[in-house]
Write a protein that holds these residues in place. Structure first.
Motif, PDB file in Angstrom:
ATOM      1  N   UNK A  84       0.851  -1.199   0.000  1.00  9.62           N
ATOM      2  CA  UNK A  84       0.000   0.000   0.000  1.00  9.62           C
ATOM      3  C   UNK A  84       0.876   1.234   0.000  1.00  9.62           C
ATOM      4  N   UNK A  85       0.674   2.120  -0.958  1.00 11.37           N
ATOM      5  CA  UNK A  85       1.505   3.307  -1.047  1.00 11.37           C
ATOM      6  C   UNK A  85       0.847   4.476  -0.323  1.00 11.37           C
ATOM      7  N   UNK A  86       1.681   5.374   0.118  1.00 14.03           N
ATOM      8  CA  UNK A  86       1.188   6.571   0.787  1.00 14.03           C
ATOM      9  C   UNK A  86       0.279   7.362  -0.153  1.00 14.03           C
ATOM     10  N   UNK A  87       0.601   7.350  -1.417  1.00 14.17           N
ATOM     11  CA  UNK A  87      -0.239   8.067  -2.383  1.00 14.17           C
ATOM     12  C   UNK A  87      -1.642   7.481  -2.441  1.00 14.17           C
ATOM     13  N   UNK A 128      -6.830  13.550   0.643  1.00 15.53           N
ATOM     14  CA  UNK A 128      -5.867  14.456   1.264  1.00 15.53           C
ATOM     15  C   UNK A 128      -4.617  14.573   0.394  1.00 15.53           C
ATOM     16  N   UNK A 129      -3.756  15.432   0.799  1.00 15.60           N
ATOM     17  CA  UNK A 129      -2.514  15.642   0.058  1.00 15.60           C
ATOM     18  C   UNK A 129      -1.497  14.560   0.406  1.00 15.60           C
ATOM     19  N   UNK A 130      -0.522  14.384  -0.501  1.00 13.29           N
ATOM     20  CA  UNK A 130       0.481  13.335  -0.292  1.00 13.29           C
ATOM     21  C   UNK A 130       1.251  13.544   0.999  1.00 13.29           C
ATOM     22  N   UNK A 131       1.457  14.787   1.344  1.00 16.24           N
ATOM     23  CA  UNK A 131       2.277  15.078   2.519  1.00 16.24           C
ATOM     24  C   UNK A 131       1.514  14.901   3.824  1.00 16.24           C
ATOM     25  N   UNK A 132       0.208  14.632   3.722  1.00 22.49           N
ATOM     26  CA  UNK A 132      -0.627  14.606   4.922  1.00 22.49           C
ATOM     27  C   UNK A 132      -0.176  13.523   5.910  1.00 22.49           C
ATOM     28  N   UNK A 133       0.209  12.365   5.382  1.00 28.36           N
ATOM     29  CA  UNK A 133       0.624  11.266   6.263  1.00 28.36           C
ATOM     30  C   UNK A 133       1.826  11.678   7.096  1.00 28.36           C
ATOM     31  N   UNK A 175       3.994  11.534  10.955  1.00 28.28           N
ATOM     32  CA  UNK A 175       5.442  11.503  10.945  1.00 28.28           C
ATOM     33  C   UNK A 175       6.001  10.319  10.177  1.00 28.28           C
ATOM     34  N   UNK A 176       5.193   9.747   9.286  1.00 29.55           N
ATOM     35  CA  UNK A 176       5.714   8.660   8.478  1.00 29.55           C
ATOM     36  C   UNK A 176       4.720   7.527   8.332  1.00 29.55           C
ATOM     37  N   UNK A 177       4.959   6.686   7.356  1.00 32.27           N
ATOM     38  CA  UNK A 177       4.059   5.567   7.077  1.00 32.27           C
ATOM     39  C   UNK A 177       4.050   4.563   8.232  1.00 32.27           C
ATOM     40  N   UNK A 178       5.212   4.302   8.796  1.00 30.99           N
ATOM     41  CA  UNK A 178       5.297   3.317   9.879  1.00 30.99           C
ATOM     42  C   UNK A 178       4.473   3.735  11.088  1.00 30.99           C
TER      43      UNK A 178
END
Lengths: 222, 222
Positions: free
Chosen positions: A35-38, A46-51, A56-59
């Motif tokens: 699963x990608x952040x995008x 939401x925007x890509x940077x939202x995560x 503070x990161x995907x993890x």
DNA sequence: GACAGAATCAAACAGGTGTTTAGAATGGAT
DNA sequence: ATCCATTCTAAACACCTGTTTGATTCTGTC
């Protein structure tokens, strides 16, 4: 690097919660790495940077999901057994206990939306751990096992600790297998066979396990 | 930093086989998506393009691995049961059958090298399928189930088809759980509890399942 | 209205992915 | 020695990954 913007955010329209929900669904469906952040962000609108902004990161997003769910599920599984134990009146029978645990275990799966997702998440995490290795045992597996094990021993006097632990193993093994199979079979497009329906299987597991436990207890007495 | 003439060991050890072996090990350890072609090729001491040259892509390499192993494993599991059935002398007891199947199922796991890899591969594939969805059912699950189901019915007259199928479910569920747990527990660094040792659990599963099956057969007769 | 802080955004970053390419070796058979 | 198909190689390809950046909008407070 940033502080948590809003710790609770009850209203469902916060981006943070939308991210959690979308991620939970996608992680369950495709796994963490796949699963990608995008995907998550577009799914949540939401925007890509939202995560990275909110978690503070995907993890960390992944960890947050489990932290949110594990406690609730564990409580759900142990509470029914404990309730039976401390219930007034006569002591619960072996069948009472196995039946209560089986339905508590399978119940979140009957509604097809939320419960399935959680089970899938857990199954994936057990096969490809991204969380601290011990977290799962300590926060979920061990407490549930302990609770059921004690309950069994109270209903079947003479059942040793080790025997009870192995019987718990047998019960959970059957239930997990039921879950996996139902998932796999429906996913594979096979129409479900009625003899393996979830409710029918629940009844079967109860009878099978009660018989099994009695056999274990009986043979050890001799 | 490439061709090392002293690397070879087997006669059939062209780079093709080296790729298969390396890929099998890596896929089992880290999963399909998480294993890169570069890892496989460097592990096999081959060029990056070798996978595409010999197999036409990463997916085909994966499929080839399963094609090579599945048939053998299926045969291994069914043969013991069939042998019992067609053995001269008295008809095998219920315990004979469950015992034979249990040891046939768990045996590839006792040697820690090759069997574990295969089990891991299968577990991963069942959770994140990359093969044609039906292939697993038709080539592995269904035949094994069928074989064991018939054997149970021959030893326990009066057991219906549906009941037998569900009992098979219960047995396999327990065995798969034993495998997963042993894998997870050793991986998590916990020293194995003796009451959950593989051999001890095998004995337990046999007794538990015999009792369960008899309970199922008995209650249906009433 | 003015201001600060939180939230969102498009764009770019550095690195990894599977796959393709064109060329160079290799090993027999003629 | 010539030829040819097989096998291998390094480099490049186009694409996707999680994360960062700097600017912009929104929101609530004084």
């Amino acid at each position: 690097m940033t502080f948590d913007p809003q710790e609770r955010a009850e209203p469902g329209d916060g981006t943070r919660n939308k991210l959690l929900d979308a991620a939970e669904r996608l992680f369950a469906e495709k796994g963490f790495e796949q699963t990608s952040v995008r995907e998550i962000t577009t799914e949540a609108g939401a925007n890509i940077a939202a995560v990275n902004y909110h978690f503070g990161g995907k993890d960390n997003l992944y960890r947050e999901i489990f932290h949110r769910r594990l406690a609730h599920l564990r409580e759900q599984r142990t509470s029914k057994i404990e309730a039976l134990q401390h219930e007034g009146g006569s002591r619960p029978t072996l069948e009472d206990i196995v039946s209560a645990f089986t339905s508590a275990f399978l119940e979140p799966l009957m509604d097809h939306s939320e419960g399935r997702i959680l089970i899938e998440l857990i199954a994936r995490e057990m096969l490809s751990p991204h969380l601290p290795r011990t977290m799962f045992f300590e926060e979920m597996i061990d407490p549930v096992r302990e609770s059921l094990s004690r309950a069994l021993q109270s209903a079947v006097p003479g059942l040793t600790d080790a025997e009870a632990a192995r019987c718990v193993h047998s019960i959970i093994g059957q239930l997990v297998h039921v879950i996996h199979h139902s998932r796999l079979a429906t996913e594979a497009g096979r129409q479900p066979r009625e003899e393996l329906d979830l409710h029918v299987m629940a009844d079967h597991v109860i009878r099978f396990s009660v018989g099994g436990i009695q056999a274990i207890a009986g043979s050890s007495k001799v």
